[in-house]
Motif scaffolding. Structure first.
Motif, PDB file in Angstrom:
ATOM      1  N   ASN A 136      17.453   1.098 -15.376  1.00  0.00           N
ATOM      2  CA  ASN A 136      16.897   0.864 -14.038  1.00  0.00           C
ATOM      3  C   ASN A 136      15.385   0.640 -14.086  1.00  0.00           C
ATOM      4  OD1 ASN A 136      19.417   1.224 -12.693  1.00  0.00           O
ATOM      5  ND2 ASN A 136      19.173   3.436 -13.010  1.00  0.00           N
ATOM      6  N   LEU A 137      14.947  -0.372 -13.383  1.00  0.00           N
ATOM      7  CA  LEU A 137      13.525  -0.704 -13.296  1.00  0.00           C
ATOM      8  C   LEU A 137      12.777   0.417 -12.586  1.00  0.00           C
ATOM      9  CD1 LEU A 137      11.186  -2.845 -13.403  1.00  0.00           C
ATOM     10  CD2 LEU A 137      12.046  -3.687 -11.219  1.00  0.00           C
ATOM     11  N   GLY A 138      11.593   0.754 -13.098  1.00  0.00           N
ATOM     12  CA  GLY A 138      10.774   1.789 -12.471  1.00  0.00           C
ATOM     13  C   GLY A 138       9.988   1.268 -11.284  1.00  0.00           C
ATOM     14  N   GLU A 139       9.092   2.114 -10.779  1.00  0.00           N
ATOM     15  CA  GLU A 139       8.394   1.760  -9.534  1.00  0.00           C
ATOM     16  C   GLU A 139       7.041   1.094  -9.759  1.00  0.00           C
ATOM     17  OE1 GLU A 139       6.937   5.296  -7.436  1.00  0.00           O
ATOM     18  OE2 GLU A 139       7.518   6.476  -9.183  1.00  0.00           O
ATOM     19  N   PHE A 140       6.566   1.065 -11.031  1.00  0.00           N
ATOM     20  CA  PHE A 140       5.197   0.598 -11.242  1.00  0.00           C
ATOM     21  C   PHE A 140       5.090  -0.900 -11.568  1.00  0.00           C
ATOM     22  CE2 PHE A 140       5.047   5.107 -12.943  1.00  0.00           C
ATOM     23  CZ  PHE A 140       4.669   5.632 -11.714  1.00  0.00           C
ATOM     24  N   THR A 141       6.177  -1.468 -12.068  1.00  0.00           N
ATOM     25  CA  THR A 141       6.141  -2.873 -12.457  1.00  0.00           C
ATOM     26  C   THR A 141       7.294  -3.623 -11.775  1.00  0.00           C
ATOM     27  OG1 THR A 141       7.564  -2.516 -14.378  1.00  0.00           O
ATOM     28  CG2 THR A 141       5.192  -2.342 -14.746  1.00  0.00           C
ATOM     29  N   VAL A 142       7.310  -4.933 -11.934  1.00  0.00           N
ATOM     30  CA  VAL A 142       8.426  -5.724 -11.412  1.00  0.00           C
ATOM     31  C   VAL A 142       9.126  -6.393 -12.592  1.00  0.00           C
ATOM     32  CG1 VAL A 142       7.273  -6.126  -9.206  1.00  0.00           C
ATOM     33  CG2 VAL A 142       7.033  -7.808 -11.046  1.00  0.00           C
ATOM     34  N   SER A 143      10.226  -7.074 -12.293  1.00  0.00           N
ATOM     35  CA  SER A 143      11.029  -7.714 -13.340  1.00  0.00           C
ATOM     36  C   SER A 143      11.630  -8.992 -12.776  1.00  0.00           C
ATOM     37  CB  SER A 143      12.132  -6.739 -13.772  1.00  0.00           C
ATOM     38  OG  SER A 143      13.227  -7.425 -14.336  1.00  0.00           O
ATOM     39  N   VAL A 144      11.978  -9.914 -13.665  1.00  0.00           N
ATOM     40  CA  VAL A 144      12.710 -11.110 -13.234  1.00  0.00           C
ATOM     41  C   VAL A 144      14.036 -11.211 -14.003  1.00  0.00           C
ATOM     42  CG1 VAL A 144      10.758 -12.475 -12.414  1.00  0.00           C
ATOM     43  CG2 VAL A 144      11.333 -12.525 -14.840  1.00  0.00           C
ATOM     44  N   CYS A 145      14.468 -10.079 -14.556  1.00  0.00           N
ATOM     45  CA  CYS A 145      15.687 -10.086 -15.383  1.00  0.00           C
ATOM     46  C   CYS A 145      16.951 -10.310 -14.555  1.00  0.00           C
ATOM     47  CB  CYS A 145      15.805  -8.786 -16.165  1.00  0.00           C
ATOM     48  SG  CYS A 145      14.521  -8.601 -17.417  1.00  0.00           S
TER      49      CYS A 145
END
Lengths: 489, 55
Positions: A136-145
């Motif tokens: 799960n992606l955290g709250e500090f960065t974003v993703s395009v996966c």
């Protein structure tokens, strides 16, 4: 009637399942097990991530497509394999857990004659503290996966643009979030799309954009870099990439293992052993990939996961896993048939197969931290491998167990890659590249390891148009619309 | 300022000092529709060759 089970409905699994269903017809059964209800054309997530496309434009429902193809579709995730069956049956089976509403959490054992592991990766955000938890992606960065990640990234980008319009500078940090990441190409594409969008919004002069990656040199791309024939020269991708970064005013940090992320700050270790930190207002850091955590059990119930899977969770295939040091690596180390060496009715394709070793030269810091890209197995190679594996299995079913297997080695395969920088038909540009072969063969092509007649790259509108066409073409193909088999992987 | 705009991002002895940078002609050709139509055809043909060698 034989049953082929395909685990995963991404580029590789979807290609394998749809071709298998076409070649086998209704006399045999193809089952797809995937936890997702929608198919996602992942390369276009980049455009979703800058707000130029909607989620709906890059995804579609799988159920109607599989119904049309005569494929049995189970919205579930695979948990374990029993390639020898169990104490009550000799029939191999896979245990799956449903994810669809109404059946979520229930499990089923699906027997198979052949199985393709095309699960793709676990997005291992949890490998870097602060980047996320588990997958799960955290709250500090974003993703395009994923398409959902990309929608979120676009929203955060828009907030930064609004902040800059109010006169406040913003720092952008894009790249890889761990020393063992792959998919530098996606981050590369995203950083230049962001740069393009900031220009369009009239706030480029308010942005400091920086690249951070685990590549030992800019332009490594996880394939050890490449040489492209330009104006009579074989030019390194390092020059190509550095030129583009310089032109667009983007700074870079390379040879970096991001070891911790917190609000507005990334901590990293470099190949020279030094440590640093970089502040950001917006950051997209690609996570490292791992296998999805499938277990394997023998007939007596004993755990044989280590026999079937490599330590990183990817399935062992016909690769040479004992190549040793970089100096010993050969193109022939790379798998050809993707058949599991222990169980001949099991295959793996796409990201799910365990590569014999990286393509880029392994490196580590003086502190012992490995910092090098892991090999990319996405896109065109992923589709080609999926089709070859499906072909092998269909031949075994239709022509007999001794039918020869089809081969698709990444050391004999090229790849076309188009990295866009902006979406407009006449103001966007793209870096169009081909590489042949993906895995360098220094015996066949001394020096660069590749055929420079077929390894090239250039920036311009033409590549951008190709990117647009590929978007529509591959979604058309994945939806199995008229002529889909004529569109190459 | 007498310098060329395209070269302004290069900083002496920084990490980008040793790379090449496109001039106005190279940049113009990237978005010249006529030239890019020709490149579109050539790139597609090259890609088709790579695809055919890979299957």
């Amino acid at each position: 009637m034989a049953r082929l089970v395909v685990l995963g409905g991404g580029v590789s699994g979807h290609t394998a399942a749809t071709f298998a269903a076409k070649w086998l017809g209704s006399a045999h059964e193809v089952v797809v097990v995937t936890p997702n209800a929608k198919w996602n054309w992942i390369p276009s997530n980049i455009w979703v991530g800058v707000g130029q496309m909607s989620k709906e434009e890059v995804t579609f429902d799988l159920a109607p497509v599989y119904a049309k193809a005569g494929i049995t579709y189970k919205q579930a995730k695979a948990l374990s394999l029993n390639p020898e069956g169990n104490e009550t049956s000799d029939k191999p089976f896979v245990t799956v857990e449903f994810t669809e509403t109404g059946k979520a959490g229930t499990t089923e054992n699906i027997e198979y004659d052949y199985i393709i592991n095309a699960t793709g990766p676990k997005l291992n955000f949890g490998a870097t503290p602060g980047l996320g938890e588990g997958s799960n992606l955290g709250e500090f960065t974003v993703s395009v996966c994923t398409a959902d990640h990309a929608v979120h990234a676009a929203e955060e980008l828009e907030k930064c643009i609004q902040t800059m319009k109010k006169g406040e500078r913003q720092k952008f940090l894009i790249g890889t979030g761990h020393g063992m990441c792959t998919c530098q190409g996606a981050a590369f594409e995203y950083i230049f799309n962001i740069e393009h969008e900031l220009n369009k919004a009239g706030v480029r002069d308010m942005a400091d954009i920086k690249w951070i990656s685990n590549e030992s040199f800019l332009g490594d791309f996880g394939v050890g870099g490449l040489h492209m024939k330009t104006m009579g020269y074989a030019v390194s991708s390092k020059i190509f990439a550095e030129s583009l970064f310089t032109e667009r005013g983007v700074d870079w940090i390379i040879g970096a293992h991001v070891n911790k992320v917190e609000k507005g700050k990334a901590h990293y270790e470099l190949l020279d052993g030094s440590y640093g930190e970089e502040e950001f207002d917006f950051s997209m850091l690609i996570p490292p990939f791992a296998g999805v955590g499938l277990k394997a059990y023998a007939k007596d119930g004993s755990d044989i996961t280590a026999t079937v899977f490599a330590p990183n969770g990817f399935m062992k295939v016909d690769a040479n896993y004992a190549a040793g040091a970089y100096e010993n690596w050969k193109a022939t180390d790379w798998p050809k048939t993707y058949q599991n060496p222990t169980y001949s009715n099991m295959f793996a394709c796409g990201i799910a197969f365990a590569p014999p070793h990286p393509i880029s030269k392994p490196m580590s810091s003086p502190n012992g931290t490995p910092i090098n890209p892991t090999p990319p197995r996405t896109g065109m190679p992923s589709g080609i491998i999926g089709k070859a594996v499906a072909h092998s299995i269909c031949d075994k079913i239709l022509k007999g167990e001794n039918a020869p297997l089809h081969e698709a080695s990444m050391a004999h395969m090229g790849a076309a890659c188009v990295a866009s920088a902006g979406k407009g038909l006449f103001n966007g540009t793209a870096a169009a590249m081909t590489i042949y072969p993906v895995v360098p063969d220094f015996d066949k092509y001394p020096g660069t390891g590749r055929d420079t007649d077929y390894t090239f790259g250039e920036i311009g509108l033409a590549g951008h148009w190709i990117k647009h066409i590929l978007h529509h073409l591959f979604i058309w193909k994945a939806k199995l619309k008229a002529g889909w088999t004529l569109i190459p992987e | 300022m007498a310098g060329k705009k395209e070269e302004a991002n290069i900083k002496a002895y920084s990490q980008n000092f040793t790379t090449m940078t496109p001039g106005p002609f190279a940049k113009k050709m990237r978005t010249c529709v006529l030239f890019q139509i020709i490149r579109f055809i050539i790139i597609n043909l090259k890609m088709l060759v790579v695809v055919s060698k890979s299957h």
